[in-house]
Design an enzyme around this catalytic site. Structure first.
Site, PDB file in Angstrom:
ATOM      1  N   CYS B 101      -5.245 -20.614  -9.540  1.00  0.00           N
ATOM      2  CA  CYS B 101      -6.058 -19.516  -8.994  1.00  0.00           C
ATOM      3  C   CYS B 101      -7.056 -19.085 -10.059  1.00  0.00           C
ATOM      4  O   CYS B 101      -8.233 -18.829  -9.777  1.00  0.00           O
ATOM      5  CB  CYS B 101      -5.186 -18.317  -8.633  1.00  0.00           C
ATOM      6  SG  CYS B 101      -3.866 -18.649  -7.463  1.00  0.00           S
ATOM      7  N   CYS B 104     -10.785 -20.582 -10.837  1.00  0.00           N
ATOM      8  CA  CYS B 104     -11.986 -20.052 -10.177  1.00  0.00           C
ATOM      9  C   CYS B 104     -12.099 -18.543 -10.324  1.00  0.00           C
ATOM     10  O   CYS B 104     -13.155 -18.009 -10.601  1.00  0.00           O
ATOM     11  CB  CYS B 104     -11.972 -20.395  -8.693  1.00  0.00           C
ATOM     12  SG  CYS B 104     -12.027 -22.165  -8.374  1.00  0.00           S
ATOM     13  N   HIS B 105     -10.972 -17.834 -10.102  1.00  0.00           N
ATOM     14  CA  HIS B 105     -11.030 -16.365 -10.018  1.00  0.00           C
ATOM     15  C   HIS B 105     -10.837 -15.681 -11.369  1.00  0.00           C
ATOM     16  O   HIS B 105     -10.926 -14.450 -11.443  1.00  0.00           O
ATOM     17  CB  HIS B 105      -9.986 -15.842  -9.029  1.00  0.00           C
ATOM     18  CG  HIS B 105     -10.180 -16.330  -7.632  1.00  0.00           C
ATOM     19  ND1 HIS B 105     -11.222 -15.920  -6.840  1.00  0.00           N
ATOM     20  CD2 HIS B 105      -9.468 -17.212  -6.874  1.00  0.00           C
ATOM     21  CE1 HIS B 105     -11.139 -16.520  -5.649  1.00  0.00           C
ATOM     22  NE2 HIS B 105     -10.087 -17.311  -5.657  1.00  0.00           N
ATOM     23  N   CYS B 139      -7.086 -21.265   0.573  1.00  0.00           N
ATOM     24  CA  CYS B 139      -7.598 -21.572  -0.761  1.00  0.00           C
ATOM     25  C   CYS B 139      -6.827 -22.751  -1.374  1.00  0.00           C
ATOM     26  O   CYS B 139      -7.417 -23.638  -1.986  1.00  0.00           O
ATOM     27  CB  CYS B 139      -7.417 -20.334  -1.635  1.00  0.00           C
ATOM     28  SG  CYS B 139      -8.813 -19.976  -2.682  1.00  0.00           S
ATOM     29  N   CYS B 203       7.458  -0.500  18.803  1.00  0.00           N
ATOM     30  CA  CYS B 203       7.240  -0.009  17.440  1.00  0.00           C
ATOM     31  C   CYS B 203       7.128   1.512  17.478  1.00  0.00           C
ATOM     32  O   CYS B 203       7.677   2.233  16.646  1.00  0.00           O
ATOM     33  CB  CYS B 203       5.942  -0.563  16.843  1.00  0.00           C
ATOM     34  SG  CYS B 203       5.820  -2.356  16.840  1.00  0.00           S
ATOM     35  N   CYS B 206      10.306   4.247  17.420  1.00  0.00           N
ATOM     36  CA  CYS B 206      10.840   4.747  16.154  1.00  0.00           C
ATOM     37  C   CYS B 206       9.757   5.418  15.314  1.00  0.00           C
ATOM     38  O   CYS B 206       9.966   6.493  14.779  1.00  0.00           O
ATOM     39  CB  CYS B 206      11.451   3.603  15.350  1.00  0.00           C
ATOM     40  SG  CYS B 206      13.016   3.003  16.028  1.00  0.00           S
ATOM     41  N   ARG B 244       9.355  -8.163   7.555  1.00  0.00           N
ATOM     42  CA  ARG B 244       9.783  -6.838   8.035  1.00  0.00           C
ATOM     43  C   ARG B 244       9.481  -6.681   9.530  1.00  0.00           C
ATOM     44  O   ARG B 244      10.289  -6.159  10.282  1.00  0.00           O
ATOM     45  CB  ARG B 244       9.087  -5.771   7.204  1.00  0.00           C
ATOM     46  CG  ARG B 244       9.534  -4.339   7.382  1.00  0.00           C
ATOM     47  CD  ARG B 244      11.002  -4.155   7.123  1.00  0.00           C
ATOM     48  NE  ARG B 244      11.670  -3.917   8.394  1.00  0.00           N
ATOM     49  CZ  ARG B 244      12.987  -3.838   8.574  1.00  0.00           C
ATOM     50  NH1 ARG B 244      13.817  -3.988   7.579  1.00  0.00           N
ATOM     51  NH2 ARG B 244      13.498  -3.613   9.741  1.00  0.00           N
ATOM     52  N   CYS B 248      12.408  -5.947  12.239  1.00  0.00           N
ATOM     53  CA  CYS B 248      12.346  -4.828  13.189  1.00  0.00           C
ATOM     54  C   CYS B 248      12.492  -5.335  14.623  1.00  0.00           C
ATOM     55  O   CYS B 248      13.222  -4.767  15.424  1.00  0.00           O
ATOM     56  CB  CYS B 248      10.995  -4.112  13.073  1.00  0.00           C
ATOM     57  SG  CYS B 248      11.007  -2.676  12.006  1.00  0.00           S
TER      58      CYS B 248
END
Lengths: 108, 287, 151
Positions: B101, B104-105, B139, B203, B206, B244, B248
């Site tokens: 990474c 380039c960055h 990428c 969703c 809750c 997550r 859920c």
């Protein structure tokens, strides 16, 4: 599991006789030996079983560790410093590996 | 504990917590999140126009004193171990192109500052919103000629945590004016209010209707996503947003959409918007 | 909620059976007898006095997987008079042992903080051993909650 990486936090400087707080953290799953995998087989225990802190070779603090210590073990404790020197930290794995790091402190 | 049992326990908790026992309400904790005594975070902010709440509140306010304290100290926060690992991944050369990474960055603290606060982002080539995971995989394939990460590969979680952490304290704000982002937002909103599963929960059940109540011992937050990937005490590990989401949805006893599926990407766009203005807390610490 | 009373009762009944099944399948827990044995091993049979040691742990732990715990022992921490060891025991875990801290006069203060796993609501015990062999104890009950959000 990636190689456990220790982190320590020691003040850079202190005055003679000062009691400083040291914080340590290491990445480790701390497999307790109490868990079972999806087939119902016990996952073998693999924990860090001891931690030691010395100052220029003199013992400061150590800990015997049981599987009841959480993953990514954290230890915070105190040390009294009279002179400049180096703290050395060691964590011992059940598989015999030893992970270590150091931190210097300047006393003035 | 095996997965089946965890799932059953979760279902049990939902049923008992929401249905059999009358839920008790308690206000989010009145406290200020200051990281290492230096960086004050925005954890309560006026909601954007069209939001069902007046005020957007970080999940941090719904946790106990001990859990809140863990996040306020970057040394005690175990999520920082994964941020550290993410930095290693950032600097590791992988793939046929012989690049990391960093090739380039370069320095992420400069190049990635603020970047994570504005995802998901419209990706014209793909014709859909990209979150950080999809952007990184793109990428890896196009520039590094490396394999894309499989969902929740430990290196993927660490790298996303590291990149997002470069925006610590910056306000979360996505651009809905680009491409078809508005349509994806609409689709995400529909999904948010869609009741599903054997427990017939949306969703919103809750995190909107029962927000502030307890589901068994869990204090229900507004379900904001500004802390993801987040260190969860239960897993003692980093938990990605799509992990997550799936957790859920499984707890509602519904079929789980795949990570990064259109359904969950739309949901990510919508719930990210719901938390507009909150500081990026990655890696947050939650129960 | 749009769950009807009947649906809620059906789910609760199912839940009770599942909870029973789950409790049967769990590992054996240590219990007070094993904890007393571990205590006796540590103290060499001396009965611990109260005072001097303070154990700090949350009254209610948000998750039993990661529970912060601290100990502090009043002591001058000199060569002649210091705390040598503190052990932490959890009497409701599969094994009572959690950790044993070893101090030296170079510790300056006999204090330590870590994070532990607690299998359920239980007593956590800390015992300090002094350089003169005397032992002190503190005890706290920590309630371990069960969250609603499994995954």
């Amino acid at each position: 599991m990636a190689t456990p990486k220790p982190r320590v936090k020691v003040p850079k400087t202190a005055s003679p006789g000062e009691v400083v707080t040291i914080k340590t953290l290491i990445s480790h799953e701390m497999e307790s030996g109490q868990r079972r995998d999806q087939d119902g087989n016990t996952i073998p225990r693999r924990i860090i079983n001891s931690f030691t802190c010395t100052f220029d070779g003199v013992p400061v603090f150590s800990c015997d560790i049981e599987p009841a210590i959480s993953a990514n073990p954290y230890f915070e404790f105190a040390a009294k410093v009279e002179k400049s020197g180096t703290f050395a930290f060691e964590w011992v794995d059940d598989d015999g590996s030893v992970y270590s790091t150091e931190a210097a402190i300047e006393v003035k | 504990m095996n997965n089946a049992k965890t799932g059953l326990a979760a279902t049990l908790a939902l049923a008992v917590g929401l249905a059999a026992v009358g839920p008790a309400h308690s206000d989010p904790v009145d406290d200020t999140l200051v990281i290492d005594g230096e960086l004050e975070m925005v954890t309560r902010v006026k909601a954007p126009e069209g939001h069902p709440f007046d005020e957007v509140i970080s999940g941090w306010h719904y946790r106990t004193d001990e859990t809140r304290a863990l996040e306020a100290d970057t040394f005690q926060n175990p999520g920082m171990l994964y941020t550290q690992r993410g930095e290693e991944v950032w600097n590791t050369v992988e793939g046929e192109a012989g690049k990391s990474c960093a090739s380039c960055h370069e320095d992420a603290s400069a190049s990635m500052k603020g970047v994570g606060a504005h995802y998901p982002k419209w990706n014209a080539a793909a014709g859909k919103p990209f979150n950080l995971e999809l952007q990184i995989n793109d990428c890896r394939v196009s520039n590094m000629q490396a394999e894309p990460y499989k969902f929740d590969d430990p290196d993927q979680k660490a790298l996303v945590t590291f990149v997002k952490h470069q925006s610590l304290g910056m306000p979360m704000q996505i651009d809905l004016s680009e491409g078809e982002m508005q349509q994806w937002w609409e689709r995400g909103k529909e999904r948010y209010y869609l009741r599903m599963g054997q427990l017939n929960l949306a969703c919103a059940t809750c995190h909107e209707n029962y927000n502030g109540n307890y589901i068994r011992a869990d204090h229900l937050s507004q379900g904001n996503v500004n802390g993801f990937p987040t260190y969860r005490l239960k897993q003692a590990n980093m938990v990605s947003l799509h992990n997550r989401f799936r957790g859920c949805i499984r707890d509602t006893r519904a079929e789980q959409p795949k990570a990064f599926s259109d359904d969950l990407m739309a949901l990510e766009v919508y719930v990210t918007w719901r938390g507009t203005g909150l500081s990026i807390e990655t890696p947050a610490v939650r129960q | 909620m749009n769950l009807t009373r009947r649906e809620a009762l059906r789910l609760s009944a199912g839940a009770a059976i599942l909870a029973f099944a789950a409790s049967r399948a769990g590992p054996a827990l240590a219990g007070p007898a094993e904890t007393e044995k571990a205590m006796a091993e540590f103290t060499g049979g001396a009965s611990p006095a109260t005072g001097r040691i303070t154990l700090t742990a949350p009254e209610i732990a948000e998750n039993g997987n990661t529970v912060p715990v601290s100990v502090f022992v009043e002591s001058p921490m000199t060569d002649e008079d210091h705390v040598t060891e503190v052990t932490i025991l959890a009497e409701g875990n599969p094994n009572p042992g959690v950790a044993t801290f070893h101090f030296t006069p170079m510790s300056g203060d006999a204090t330590a903080t870590t994070r532990m796993r607690l299998a359920k609501t239980q007593n956590v015990i800390a015992i300090a051993k002094m350089s003169d062999g005397s032992v002190f104890m503190d005890k706290k009950e920590v309630k371990v909650t069960i969250g609603g959000c499994g995954g």
